[in-house]
Design an enzyme around this catalytic site. Structure first.
Site, PDB file in Angstrom:
ATOM      1  N   LYS A   1      26.755 -15.407  28.088  1.00 49.08           N
ATOM      2  CA  LYS A   1      25.498 -15.089  28.754  1.00 49.08           C
ATOM      3  C   LYS A   1      24.569 -14.453  27.717  1.00 49.08           C
ATOM      4  CE  LYS A   1      23.187 -11.999  31.872  1.00 49.08           C
ATOM      5  NZ  LYS A   1      23.247 -10.694  32.541  1.00 49.08           N
TER       6      LYS A   1
ATOM      7  N   ALA B   1      19.889  -9.862  38.039  1.00 47.47           N
ATOM      8  CA  ALA B   1      19.190  -8.569  37.958  1.00 47.47           C
ATOM      9  C   ALA B   1      18.271  -8.346  39.156  1.00 47.47           C
ATOM     10  CB  ALA B   1      18.382  -8.423  36.677  1.00 47.47           C
TER      11      ALA B   1
ATOM     12  N   SER C   1      24.950  -3.400  38.998  1.00 46.88           N
ATOM     13  CA  SER C   1      24.530  -2.093  39.510  1.00 46.88           C
ATOM     14  C   SER C   1      24.622  -1.994  41.023  1.00 46.88           C
ATOM     15  CB  SER C   1      23.095  -1.788  39.066  1.00 46.88           C
ATOM     16  OG  SER C   1      22.996  -1.753  37.668  1.00 46.88           O
TER      17      SER C   1
END
Length: 264
Positions: A106, A193, A216
């Site tokens: 990635k 993201a 996250s």
């Protein structure tokens, strides 16, 4: 999840995966929580920041691969923490050495530490070098449809536009650009993201994304393992809703029951 006859498989670099959820390994309190959360997510592809995580380059230190086995998961090395093409290319080559010739990576080249927005100029440079060097490149990029198209034409096997800035949990900030990218896509499109909770992941899948990558949203949840499981079902629900096709939106109400044959 029941089999959908008309659904196409999620395939990367010639390998087919059952789960459309990709997860990261950072920000957990310890390796044990990392292991349990990833198991709960059902993910088969796990991304690892080579510059921040020990996968063998630091002998004598805890090795992530001891709890996230390459025999069970597809390890996806990433170039998080790189701010120019040269750093990113060097990091991918290090990962290939550490993982015995592993080619799937990635790519992310960041513009600055405040926004962690992609530097698309350096990303394009790095992608060109890595593709020519034989890597299977999944690439983090802005939600610019033109840049996404150029990266795919260059030979990247998947484009990964951001939904929101890394680690913000803002969700899908610009679904309209994502829709344009998806309409033109010749390679898998994965949201990367910005996801903050399960509904964000579902929306990404309902738009038609092949998969979603997150870290996250799970690791920073009050109960990471529970959130990992929620994300598993959110991805599945979103994919099913996409395949089912939502009802059209209307300005005015319409009765749920037919009006014909009413007793008067």
């Amino acid at each position: 999840m029941s089999q959908i006859p008309h659904d196409k498989p999620f395939t990367l670099a010639g390998r087919t995966y059952q789960s459309r959820l990709l997860v990261g390994t950072g920000k957990y309190k310890d390796l044990e929580e990392t292991r349990v959360a990833i198991e709960a997510s059902g993910a088969e592809i796990v991304t690892v920041a080579v510059r921040r995580t020990n996968i063998g380059q630091n002998p004598g230190e805890p090795n992530l691969l001891d709890v996230i086995s390459p025999e069970r998961y597809t390890i996806l090395p990433n170039t998080a923490g790189c701010y120019d093409a040269e750093q990113a290319v060097r990091t991918c080559r290090l990962a290939r050495e550490l993982l015995d010739g592993h080619k799937l990576v990635k790519l992310e080249v960041l513009a600055d530490q405040k926004t962690l927005f992609p530097n698309v100029i350096e990303t394009l440079k790095a992608a060109e070098v890595l593709v020519k060097d034989g890597f299977d490149v999944m690439v983090y990029t802005s939600d610019d449809p033109i840049i996404a198209r150029q990266l795919a034409e260059m030979g990247c096997i998947a484009v990964m536009p951001l939904a929101g800035l890394i680690g913000t949990g803002l969700g899908i900030c610009n679904p309209y650009n994502l829709r344009i990218i998806l309409e033109e896509a010749k390679v898998p499109v994965l949201v990367d993201a910005g996801v903050g909770t399960a509904s964000d992941a579902t929306i990404a899948m309902e738009l038609g994304c092949e998969a979603v990558l997150m870290n996250s949203a799970i690791a920073h949840a009050q109960h990471p393992v529970l959130m990992a499981e929620a994300m598993k079902y959110a991805i599945e629900a979103g994919r099913l809703a996409y395949l089912a096709g939502r009802m059209p939106k209307k300005l005015y109400a319409s009765a749920s029951s037919p009006l014909e044959g009413l007793i008067r």
